[in-house]
Motif scaffolding. Structure first.
Motif, mmCIF file in Angstrom:
data_model
loop_
_atom_site.group_PDB
_atom_site.id
_atom_site.type_symbol
_atom_site.label_atom_id
_atom_site.label_comp_id
_atom_site.label_asym_id
_atom_site.label_seq_id
_atom_site.Cartn_x
_atom_site.Cartn_y
_atom_site.Cartn_z
ATOM 1 N N THR A 91 0.838 -1.206 0.000
ATOM 2 C CA THR A 91 0.000 0.000 0.000
ATOM 3 C C THR A 91 0.871 1.253 0.000
ATOM 4 O O THR A 91 0.603 2.206 -0.725
ATOM 5 N N GLN A 92 1.933 1.252 0.793
ATOM 6 C CA GLN A 92 2.849 2.394 0.832
ATOM 7 C C GLN A 92 3.537 2.586 -0.513
ATOM 8 O O GLN A 92 3.676 3.714 -0.991
ATOM 9 N N ALA A 93 3.964 1.494 -1.126
ATOM 10 C CA ALA A 93 4.629 1.592 -2.427
ATOM 11 C C ALA A 93 3.667 2.132 -3.478
ATOM 12 O O ALA A 93 4.047 2.964 -4.307
ATOM 13 N N LEU A 94 2.431 1.672 -3.440
ATOM 14 C CA LEU A 94 1.447 2.135 -4.411
ATOM 15 C C LEU A 94 1.065 3.586 -4.189
ATOM 16 O O LEU A 94 0.664 4.269 -5.127
ATOM 17 N N SER A 95 1.212 4.060 -2.952
ATOM 18 C CA SER A 95 0.915 5.467 -2.666
ATOM 19 C C SER A 95 2.062 6.372 -3.088
ATOM 20 O O SER A 95 1.971 7.581 -2.975
ATOM 21 N N LYS A 96 3.154 5.735 -3.561
ATOM 22 C CA LYS A 96 4.328 6.463 -4.053
ATOM 23 C C LYS A 96 4.951 7.339 -2.975
ATOM 24 O O LYS A 96 5.363 8.458 -3.225
ATOM 25 N N ASP A 97 5.001 6.811 -1.782
ATOM 26 C CA ASP A 97 5.627 7.499 -0.662
ATOM 27 C C ASP A 97 6.889 6.724 -0.271
ATOM 28 O O ASP A 97 6.895 5.982 0.700
ATOM 29 N N PRO A 98 7.969 6.861 -1.051
ATOM 30 C CA PRO A 98 9.157 6.045 -0.825
ATOM 31 C C PRO A 98 9.828 6.280 0.520
ATOM 32 O O PRO A 98 10.496 5.402 1.023
ATOM 33 N N GLY A 99 9.626 7.436 1.102
ATOM 34 C CA GLY A 99 10.244 7.705 2.397
ATOM 35 C C GLY A 99 9.759 6.765 3.484
ATOM 36 O O GLY A 99 10.501 6.418 4.392
#
Length: 109
Positions: A91-99
Motif C-alpha cells: 500500500t505504501q509503495a502504491l501510494s508512491k511514498d518512498p520515504g
C-alpha cells in the motif's frame, strides 16, 4: 503449449514491473517464485528501479535461502513473516511514498 505461454507471460510482466511482491507460504517450497525473486534481485542490482516486497510465512522451510538471496541485493530489501505487513508495504509503495517504504533508498515512481 500452455506452460510456454504462462512462462512467457510471467517473464514479460516481471520485466515491466516497478513493484514486485513475493510471498512464500509454509505449505510449498515455491521453486519458481524463488527463481523469480532471484531474477528481481538481479534486475535491481543492475540498476533497474524496482521495489521488492518480500514475505515468508513463519515455518517456510526455505526462509534462509530467501534471506541469503536478499543479502546479495545491493539495496536494502525488507522481508517480513507477516502477510499484513507485506500488504502495508505494498500500500505504501502504491501510494508512491518512498520515504515510508524503504528509508534511505530513492525510487523514481
Amino acid at each position: 503449449n500452455r506452460t510456454k505461454l504462462q512462462i512467457t507471460w510471467e517473464a514479460y510482466f516481471i520485466s515491466m514491473s516497478d513493484i514486485m511482491v513475493f510471498w512464500f507460504p509454509k505449505e510449498s517450497i515455491c521453486p519458481i517464485t524463488l527463481l523469480e525473486l532471484g531474477r528481481a534481485i538481479e534486475m535491481r542490482n543492475q540498476g533497474v528501479n524496482v521495489a521488492l516486497i518480500v514475505g515468508c510465512e513463519h515455518g517456510y522451510v526455505r526462509q534462509a535461502d530467501v534471506e541469503q538471496q536478499l543479502g546479495n541485493c545491493k539495496y536494502p530489501t525488507w522481508v517480513s513473516n507477516n502477510l499484513d505487513d507485506v500488504k502495508t508495504r505494498l500500500t505504501q509503495a502504491l501510494s508512491k511514498d518512498p520515504g515510508t517504504f524503504f528509508p534511505g533508498y530513492s525510487y523514481n515512481f
